[in-house]
Design a protein around this motif. Structure first.
Motif, PDB file in Angstrom:
ATOM      1  N   VAL A 127       0.841  -1.201   0.000  1.00  0.00           N
ATOM      2  CA  VAL A 127       0.000   0.000   0.000  1.00  0.00           C
ATOM      3  C   VAL A 127       0.873   1.246   0.000  1.00  0.00           C
ATOM      4  O   VAL A 127       1.964   1.253   0.569  1.00  0.00           O
ATOM      5  CB  VAL A 127      -0.952   0.030   1.232  1.00  0.00           C
ATOM      6  CG1 VAL A 127      -1.985  -1.065   1.149  1.00  0.00           C
ATOM      7  CG2 VAL A 127      -0.183  -0.060   2.534  1.00  0.00           C
ATOM      8  N   PRO A 128       0.394   2.314  -0.638  1.00  0.00           N
ATOM      9  CA  PRO A 128       1.157   3.555  -0.604  1.00  0.00           C
ATOM     10  C   PRO A 128       0.993   4.239   0.751  1.00  0.00           C
ATOM     11  O   PRO A 128      -0.113   4.319   1.275  1.00  0.00           O
ATOM     12  CB  PRO A 128       0.531   4.390  -1.724  1.00  0.00           C
ATOM     13  CG  PRO A 128      -0.845   3.836  -1.901  1.00  0.00           C
ATOM     14  CD  PRO A 128      -0.822   2.418  -1.445  1.00  0.00           C
ATOM     15  N   ALA A 129       2.097   4.683   1.316  1.00  0.00           N
ATOM     16  CA  ALA A 129       2.064   5.396   2.593  1.00  0.00           C
ATOM     17  C   ALA A 129       2.592   6.806   2.368  1.00  0.00           C
ATOM     18  O   ALA A 129       3.602   6.999   1.695  1.00  0.00           O
ATOM     19  CB  ALA A 129       2.919   4.667   3.615  1.00  0.00           C
ATOM     20  N   GLU A 130       1.862   7.790   2.893  1.00  0.00           N
ATOM     21  CA  GLU A 130       2.302   9.179   2.800  1.00  0.00           C
ATOM     22  C   GLU A 130       3.150   9.480   4.027  1.00  0.00           C
ATOM     23  O   GLU A 130       2.683   9.313   5.156  1.00  0.00           O
ATOM     24  CB  GLU A 130       1.096  10.125   2.820  1.00  0.00           C
ATOM     25  CG  GLU A 130       0.108   9.914   1.684  1.00  0.00           C
ATOM     26  CD  GLU A 130       0.672  10.348   0.345  1.00  0.00           C
ATOM     27  OE1 GLU A 130       1.522  11.258   0.340  1.00  0.00           O
ATOM     28  OE2 GLU A 130       0.281   9.770  -0.676  1.00  0.00           O
ATOM     29  N   LEU A 131       4.369   9.902   3.786  1.00  0.00           N
ATOM     30  CA  LEU A 131       5.247  10.236   4.907  1.00  0.00           C
ATOM     31  C   LEU A 131       5.635  11.702   4.797  1.00  0.00           C
ATOM     32  O   LEU A 131       6.118  12.145   3.756  1.00  0.00           O
ATOM     33  CB  LEU A 131       6.492   9.345   4.878  1.00  0.00           C
ATOM     34  CG  LEU A 131       7.471   9.503   6.037  1.00  0.00           C
ATOM     35  CD1 LEU A 131       6.845   9.066   7.358  1.00  0.00           C
ATOM     36  CD2 LEU A 131       8.728   8.687   5.773  1.00  0.00           C
ATOM     37  N   GLU A 132       5.373  12.446   5.875  1.00  0.00           N
ATOM     38  CA  GLU A 132       5.744  13.853   5.904  1.00  0.00           C
ATOM     39  C   GLU A 132       6.855  14.009   6.936  1.00  0.00           C
ATOM     40  O   GLU A 132       6.714  13.546   8.061  1.00  0.00           O
ATOM     41  CB  GLU A 132       4.524  14.687   6.293  1.00  0.00           C
ATOM     42  CG  GLU A 132       4.559  16.082   5.721  1.00  0.00           C
ATOM     43  CD  GLU A 132       3.257  16.827   6.013  1.00  0.00           C
ATOM     44  OE1 GLU A 132       2.321  16.697   5.213  1.00  0.00           O
ATOM     45  OE2 GLU A 132       3.208  17.500   7.052  1.00  0.00           O
ATOM     46  N   ILE A 133       7.939  14.649   6.527  1.00  0.00           N
ATOM     47  CA  ILE A 133       9.087  14.782   7.415  1.00  0.00           C
ATOM     48  C   ILE A 133       9.347  16.271   7.627  1.00  0.00           C
ATOM     49  O   ILE A 133       9.433  17.027   6.666  1.00  0.00           O
ATOM     50  CB  ILE A 133      10.344  14.116   6.806  1.00  0.00           C
ATOM     51  CG1 ILE A 133      10.022  12.692   6.358  1.00  0.00           C
ATOM     52  CG2 ILE A 133      11.493  14.099   7.799  1.00  0.00           C
ATOM     53  CD1 ILE A 133      10.388  12.401   4.935  1.00  0.00           C
ATOM     54  N   SER A 134       9.427  16.673   8.881  1.00  0.00           N
ATOM     55  CA  SER A 134       9.730  18.078   9.155  1.00  0.00           C
ATOM     56  C   SER A 134      10.704  18.174  10.317  1.00  0.00           C
ATOM     57  O   SER A 134      10.920  17.215  11.060  1.00  0.00           O
ATOM     58  CB  SER A 134       8.442  18.862   9.443  1.00  0.00           C
ATOM     59  OG  SER A 134       7.703  18.233  10.464  1.00  0.00           O
ATOM     60  N   GLN A 135      11.276  19.340  10.462  1.00  0.00           N
ATOM     61  CA  GLN A 135      12.304  19.569  11.469  1.00  0.00           C
ATOM     62  C   GLN A 135      11.741  20.559  12.480  1.00  0.00           C
ATOM     63  O   GLN A 135      11.270  21.623  12.106  1.00  0.00           O
ATOM     64  CB  GLN A 135      13.544  20.158  10.765  1.00  0.00           C
ATOM     65  CG  GLN A 135      14.818  20.048  11.526  1.00  0.00           C
ATOM     66  CD  GLN A 135      15.312  18.610  11.619  1.00  0.00           C
ATOM     67  OE1 GLN A 135      15.087  17.822  10.712  1.00  0.00           O
ATOM     68  NE2 GLN A 135      15.956  18.275  12.721  1.00  0.00           N
ATOM     69  N   ALA A 136      11.725  20.183  13.756  1.00  0.00           N
ATOM     70  CA  ALA A 136      11.214  21.094  14.781  1.00  0.00           C
ATOM     71  C   ALA A 136      12.105  21.057  16.005  1.00  0.00           C
ATOM     72  O   ALA A 136      12.292  20.004  16.604  1.00  0.00           O
ATOM     73  CB  ALA A 136       9.787  20.706  15.163  1.00  0.00           C
ATOM     74  N   SER A 137      12.669  22.173  16.354  1.00  0.00           N
ATOM     75  CA  SER A 137      13.566  22.364  17.508  1.00  0.00           C
ATOM     76  C   SER A 137      14.446  21.142  17.805  1.00  0.00           C
ATOM     77  O   SER A 137      14.327  20.494  18.828  1.00  0.00           O
ATOM     78  CB  SER A 137      12.779  22.780  18.753  1.00  0.00           C
ATOM     79  OG  SER A 137      11.737  21.880  19.028  1.00  0.00           O
ATOM     80  N   GLY A 138      15.296  20.846  16.860  1.00  0.00           N
ATOM     81  CA  GLY A 138      16.287  19.787  17.076  1.00  0.00           C
ATOM     82  C   GLY A 138      15.812  18.389  16.771  1.00  0.00           C
ATOM     83  O   GLY A 138      16.628  17.487  16.590  1.00  0.00           O
ATOM     84  N   ALA A 139      14.492  18.184  16.711  1.00  0.00           N
ATOM     85  CA  ALA A 139      13.995  16.835  16.448  1.00  0.00           C
ATOM     86  C   ALA A 139      13.389  16.751  15.056  1.00  0.00           C
ATOM     87  O   ALA A 139      12.894  17.741  14.522  1.00  0.00           O
ATOM     88  CB  ALA A 139      12.961  16.443  17.487  1.00  0.00           C
ATOM     89  N   THR A 140      13.439  15.571  14.490  1.00  0.00           N
ATOM     90  CA  THR A 140      12.762  15.327  13.218  1.00  0.00           C
ATOM     91  C   THR A 140      11.380  14.764  13.535  1.00  0.00           C
ATOM     92  O   THR A 140      11.239  13.919  14.409  1.00  0.00           O
ATOM     93  CB  THR A 140      13.565  14.326  12.365  1.00  0.00           C
ATOM     94  OG1 THR A 140      14.917  14.787  12.299  1.00  0.00           O
ATOM     95  CG2 THR A 140      13.008  14.212  10.966  1.00  0.00           C
ATOM     96  N   VAL A 141      10.365  15.286  12.841  1.00  0.00           N
ATOM     97  CA  VAL A 141       8.995  14.825  13.070  1.00  0.00           C
ATOM     98  C   VAL A 141       8.555  14.043  11.841  1.00  0.00           C
ATOM     99  O   VAL A 141       8.689  14.516  10.716  1.00  0.00           O
ATOM    100  CB  VAL A 141       8.035  16.021  13.294  1.00  0.00           C
ATOM    101  CG1 VAL A 141       6.641  15.519  13.682  1.00  0.00           C
ATOM    102  CG2 VAL A 141       8.589  16.968  14.358  1.00  0.00           C
TER     103      VAL A 141
END
Ligand SMILES: [Zn+2]
Ligand SMILES: [Zn+2]
Length: 193
Positions: free
Chosen positions: A66-80
């Protein structure tokens, strides 16, 4: 263009150390991401789902990938990481053994700070040696979303405990005497007294 994710054959690290049930695992190489603070990256990854076993019953994902949508962002030192996917599972109804299917929809979030201690919320268990284990995460997230009982429909009447017939198809009750021959024997004794 950097190859940011890869699908390779490897053993399931948990529960299958010998790799007998080796399967395709989708991972995301975090070293290649190089996100700037505030930047959001979107990826669509194909996640292969092994069958789920619940209460001794097997539920297949169809399609298995199945296709999975992954959103990656950077917030105060951590990767979300934000994961979204929808799967379709089918197998046997836990009450009547008829066909049952369900469509778990997953919205999950993980944080990752490489410097966080293992006990910290910012230490994602799904990041192993700079790789996000998308398959394992997706699978766990789906498992959490599954109901305790998988049924063909909420009001499934199940199988008759006495004769085993499907009570949805043939609703019926049994007389108590029929239900347990010992009662009949006791009644016989009572009549003699
Ligand atoms: Zn059923
Ligand atoms: Zn019956």
């Amino acid at each position: 263009m950097i190859q940011r994710y890869q699908t390779n054959r490897m053993a399931n690290a948990r529960g299958d150390p010998w790799g007998r049930y080796a399967h395709r695992v989708t991972t995301l190489d975090l070293r290649a991401l190089r996100l700037r603070p505030g930047e959001v990256r979107k990826e669509t990854l194909d996640v292969e789902l092994e069958p789920f076993v619940l209460g001794g019953m097997r539920y297949e994902a169809t399609p298995a990938t199945v296709p999975a949508e992954l959103e990656i962002s950077q917030a105060s030192g951590a990767t979300v990481f934000d994961l979204r996917l929808r799967a379709h599972l089918s197998g046997a109804c836990m009450r009547c053994l008829g066909f049952a299917e369900l469509e778990p929809e997953i919205v999950a979030r993980e944080f990752y700070d490489p410097d966080a201690p293992a006990s910290d919320e910012l230490h994602s268990d799904y990041v192993v040696r700079d790789h996000l284990q998308v398959s394992t995460w997706a699978r766990d997230a789906i498992a959490l979303e599954l109901p305790d009982q998988i049924l063909c429909r909420p009001e499934c009447a199940g199988l008759c405990p006495t004769c085993g017939k499907d009570l949805n198809v043939e609703p019926h009750e049994h007389q108590e005497r029929e239900l347990d021959p010992r009662w009949a024997a006791l009644e016989g004794i009572r009549d003699e007294l």
